[in-house]
Design a protein around this motif. Structure first.
Motif, PDB file in Angstrom:
ATOM      1  N   GLY A   1      12.935 -15.931  -2.740  1.00 48.91           N
ATOM      2  CA  GLY A   1      13.302 -15.712  -4.216  1.00 48.91           C
ATOM      3  C   GLY A   1      14.411 -14.553  -4.531  1.00 48.91           C
ATOM      4  O   GLY A   1      14.984 -14.024  -3.525  1.00 48.91           O
ATOM      5  N   ALA A   2      14.472 -14.232  -5.704  1.00 46.80           N
ATOM      6  CA  ALA A   2      15.628 -13.258  -6.251  1.00 46.80           C
ATOM      7  C   ALA A   2      15.184 -12.693  -7.251  1.00 46.80           C
ATOM      8  O   ALA A   2      14.688 -13.467  -8.434  1.00 46.80           O
ATOM      9  CB  ALA A   2      17.067 -14.105  -6.353  1.00 46.80           C
ATOM     10  N   ILE A   3      15.492 -11.503  -7.503  1.00 45.20           N
ATOM     11  CA  ILE A   3      15.312 -10.447  -8.623  1.00 45.20           C
ATOM     12  C   ILE A   3      16.258 -11.002  -9.862  1.00 45.20           C
ATOM     13  O   ILE A   3      17.436 -11.193  -9.689  1.00 45.20           O
ATOM     14  CB  ILE A   3      15.365  -9.095  -8.489  1.00 45.20           C
ATOM     15  N   ALA A   4      15.597 -11.119 -10.964  1.00 42.74           N
ATOM     16  CA  ALA A   4      16.163 -11.581 -12.351  1.00 42.74           C
ATOM     17  C   ALA A   4      16.349 -10.466 -13.317  1.00 42.74           C
ATOM     18  O   ALA A   4      15.696  -9.637 -13.221  1.00 42.74           O
ATOM     19  CB  ALA A   4      15.639 -12.534 -12.891  1.00 42.74           C
ATOM     20  N   ASP A   5      17.688 -10.320 -13.913  1.00 42.36           N
ATOM     21  CA  ASP A   5      17.787  -9.511 -15.037  1.00 42.36           C
ATOM     22  C   ASP A   5      16.523  -9.365 -16.180  1.00 42.36           C
ATOM     23  O   ASP A   5      16.038 -10.549 -16.270  1.00 42.36           O
ATOM     24  CB  ASP A   5      18.929  -9.665 -15.701  1.00 42.36           C
ATOM     25  N   PRO A   6      16.123  -8.541 -16.255  1.00 39.87           N
ATOM     26  CA  PRO A   6      16.629  -7.012 -16.377  1.00 39.87           C
ATOM     27  C   PRO A   6      15.955  -6.235 -15.115  1.00 39.87           C
ATOM     28  O   PRO A   6      16.094  -4.975 -15.025  1.00 39.87           O
ATOM     29  CB  PRO A   6      15.979  -6.226 -17.622  1.00 39.87           C
TER      30      PRO A   6
ATOM     31  N   LEU B   1       5.990   0.006   0.756  1.00 40.50           N
ATOM     32  CA  LEU B   1       6.426   0.800  -0.316  1.00 40.50           C
ATOM     33  C   LEU B   1       7.548   0.413  -1.197  1.00 40.50           C
ATOM     34  O   LEU B   1       8.642   0.063  -0.472  1.00 40.50           O
ATOM     35  CB  LEU B   1       6.482   2.381   0.197  1.00 40.50           C
ATOM     36  N   LEU B   2       7.573   0.570  -2.383  1.00 40.94           N
ATOM     37  CA  LEU B   2       8.940   0.442  -3.037  1.00 40.94           C
ATOM     38  C   LEU B   2       9.156   1.571  -3.928  1.00 40.94           C
ATOM     39  O   LEU B   2       8.401   1.912  -4.724  1.00 40.94           O
ATOM     40  CB  LEU B   2       8.826  -0.785  -4.019  1.00 40.94           C
ATOM     41  N   GLY B   3      10.398   2.143  -3.619  1.00 40.14           N
ATOM     42  CA  GLY B   3      10.958   3.323  -4.436  1.00 40.14           C
ATOM     43  C   GLY B   3      11.456   2.890  -5.913  1.00 40.14           C
ATOM     44  O   GLY B   3      12.061   1.844  -5.856  1.00 40.14           O
TER      45      GLY B   3
ATOM     46  N   GLU C   1      10.555  -3.143 -13.593  1.00 44.83           N
ATOM     47  CA  GLU C   1      10.569  -4.612 -13.758  1.00 44.83           C
ATOM     48  C   GLU C   1      10.778  -5.254 -12.656  1.00 44.83           C
ATOM     49  O   GLU C   1      10.196  -6.225 -12.286  1.00 44.83           O
ATOM     50  CB  GLU C   1      11.741  -5.048 -14.943  1.00 44.83           C
ATOM     51  N   ALA C   2      11.689  -4.739 -11.309  1.00 42.30           N
ATOM     52  CA  ALA C   2      11.931  -5.600 -10.227  1.00 42.30           C
ATOM     53  C   ALA C   2      10.319  -5.410  -9.527  1.00 42.30           C
ATOM     54  O   ALA C   2       9.954  -6.229  -8.972  1.00 42.30           O
ATOM     55  CB  ALA C   2      12.887  -4.942  -9.541  1.00 42.30           C
ATOM     56  N   ALA C   3       9.691  -4.190  -9.647  1.00 45.21           N
ATOM     57  CA  ALA C   3       8.486  -4.095  -8.742  1.00 45.21           C
ATOM     58  C   ALA C   3       7.442  -5.057  -9.310  1.00 45.21           C
ATOM     59  O   ALA C   3       6.564  -5.692  -8.359  1.00 45.21           O
ATOM     60  CB  ALA C   3       8.046  -2.643  -9.098  1.00 45.21           C
TER      61      ALA C   3
END
Length: 482
Positions: free
Chosen positions: A276-281, A298-300, A308-310
């Motif tokens: 997959g790929a992260i989409a704006d915003p 873990l995600l900083g 939003e990406a998380a």
């Protein structure tokens, strides 16, 4: 068994010489993309699992361009390109010494292009997308003014009109001729004649060729502008590798986003599973992601990656772990500590490195954790999918200690010298780039691995170190490796 590797002989040449415009031969003996597709399943479960396949991007032509103005290229300091190339070579060889297969972006781009026409055509198509032709927008006005100067008054008007009817493009050629020279048909002929390495240079520098009138010779002259991938050497950021596969990033810096397309081309070419790929915003950068086992990652979020990406990751179940610790940087957001991996690193099954001054509830720069837990029976939430917030704002060092890790503190000055940003090759085999921190790790009783120190200052001048400069797309569980 290890696959054949490029020669270990260091090139130690300036980056601009590594482009080898004079040769169509690849820089390594790497062949057969299918080999990597079958030998290396995509994914990493834990930062301490054994690193098997690592992608790097050696400093080539884009770095030479970026070095012309380091601050404008997002670098920390001016560069000695020969030193940068030498240190990157040494680092790549150190990873190979630990049994990893290390592939270079330039080598992947050109891999198999001389023996498989399908791969050559794919390379040409990517180069087509990266090369832009345009006509000078002021050309028509410029030609009219020149003709008016040559024939004053009514004669000038007549001469200018006559010229524009013949060549309303303003470059001394007919409109159809100009359209041809800025069109895809001509570009395709140009691309077809380029060597493999020329095509790689086009892809890595994204040239724009602007045509101007010349009234002599071919009727055209050109000026050139470039949008080089000056930071692709830090190939951690353009994607993250979870236990499910690779998720392509959406970088916070618009200047760097073209790197994502290049990396995706390379990853898919060697069979990496892009899920997959992260989409704006959403904004996601790989330096903010650290896997910590089947149960936890873990995600900083803060200066570069965002909530939003998380949440996009949660909604799509791309993490693949039962728990997700979202580590929030709400109080500092410093360029020197832009990613989680600049202040924290898992260096063995029992030990982590952590910036000392952010430890504790009283720290003015503390990080806090929101922990989400996957509930397969839950109805999907529009924000977090089947993940549910279990607890929030847990002080980060307390959270890590509760997971059973020993924290090895890194001082502020040591962190600025990339004390946290080493690379764990798995099984506690650490490649460190700060000697003081390396010695502290070696003297820590709880640390049962090994430490190898490398001078990486030629690369850290660009605002990143060993962890930043690698994308580990395959780690093998330690029990399987044994």
């Amino acid at each position: 068994a290890r696959l054949p590797q490029p020669s270990r002989k260091p090139t130690h040449q300036p980056a601009f010489l590594l482009s080898t415009m004079s040769s169509s031969k690849p820089t390594s003996a790497l062949r057969n993309c299918s080999t990597f597709r079958t030998r290396f399943p995509t994914g990493q479960v834990h930062e301490d699992d054994i690193a098997r396949l690592i992608i790097v991007a050696s400093p080539t032509l884009p770095k030479s361009m970026g070095a012309l103005h380091p601050a404008g290229s997002l670098y920390e300091k001016p560069l000695n390109l020969a030193k940068t190339a030498a240190h990157h070579d040494d680092f790549s060889n150190a990873m190979r010494d630990h049994g990893a297969t290390v592939l270079n972006v330039v080598d992947i781009l050109t891999m198999d292009a001389d023996v498989d026409l399908k791969e050559r055509v794919k390379l040409e198509q990517l180069a087509m997308e990266c090369l832009t032709y345009r006509i000078d927008s002021d050309a028509v006005n410029t030609q009219a003014k020149k003709k008016q100067k040559l024939a004053p008054g009514a004669a000038a008007s007549k001469a200018a009109t006559k010229g524009l009817k013949k060549s309303d493009s303003g470059v001394g050629l007919s409109k159809s001729e100009v359209e041809y020279y800025v069109g895809d048909d001509y570009k395709r002929i140009v691309i077809k004649e380029m060597s493999h390495r020329q095509l790689a240079d086009v892809i890595l520098t994204s040239p724009t060729v602007t045509l101007h009138e010349s009234f002599r010779d071919t009727g055209l002259t050109a000026t050139y502008a470039f949008d080089p991938a000056t930071n692709i050497v830090f190939c951690r950021d353009q994607q993250i590798t979870t236990c499910r596969g690779v998720v392509m990033s959406y970088l916070a810096s618009a200047q760097r986003n073209p790197e994502v397309r290049i990396m995706r081309f390379c990853l898919e070419k060697v069979g990496v599973n892009v899920i997959g790929a992260i989409a704006d915003p959403g904004r996601l950068e790989g330096g903010d992601f650290i896997p910590a086992g089947k149960d936890l990652c873990l995600l900083g979020i803060g200066m570069r990656s965002n909530a939003e990406a998380a949440f996009q990751m949660m909604r799509n179940d791309w993490y693949g772990t039962r728990r997700v610790a979202v580590v929030k940087d709400e109080l500092e957001k410093s360029q020197d500590r832009m990613h989680l991996d600049t202040v924290f690193n898992i260096i063995s099954s029992k030990c982590v490195l952590m910036l000392e001054e952010m430890i504790g509830e009283a720290s003015p720069t503390r990080r806090v954790v929101d922990e989400y837990v996957f509930d397969p029976a839950a109805a999907p939430d529009p924000i977090t999918g089947r993940y549910r917030l279990l607890r929030s704002d847990v002080e980060f060092s307390a959270y890590i200690q509760a997971e059973g890790y020993t924290i090895i503190p890194v001082s502020g000055p040591e962190q600025l010298e990339y004390g946290c940003n080493g690379l764990n090759m798995g099984g506690g085999r650490l490649i460190a780039v700060n000697e003081t921190v390396a010695r502290r790790v070696a003297q820590t009783e709880a640390f049962e691995g090994s430490v190898r120190y490398l001078d990486f200052s030629g690369v850290t001048a660009m605002y990143g170190a060993a962890h930043c400069a690698t994308q580990v797309v395959c780690r093998q569980p330690k029990e399987a490796a044994e």
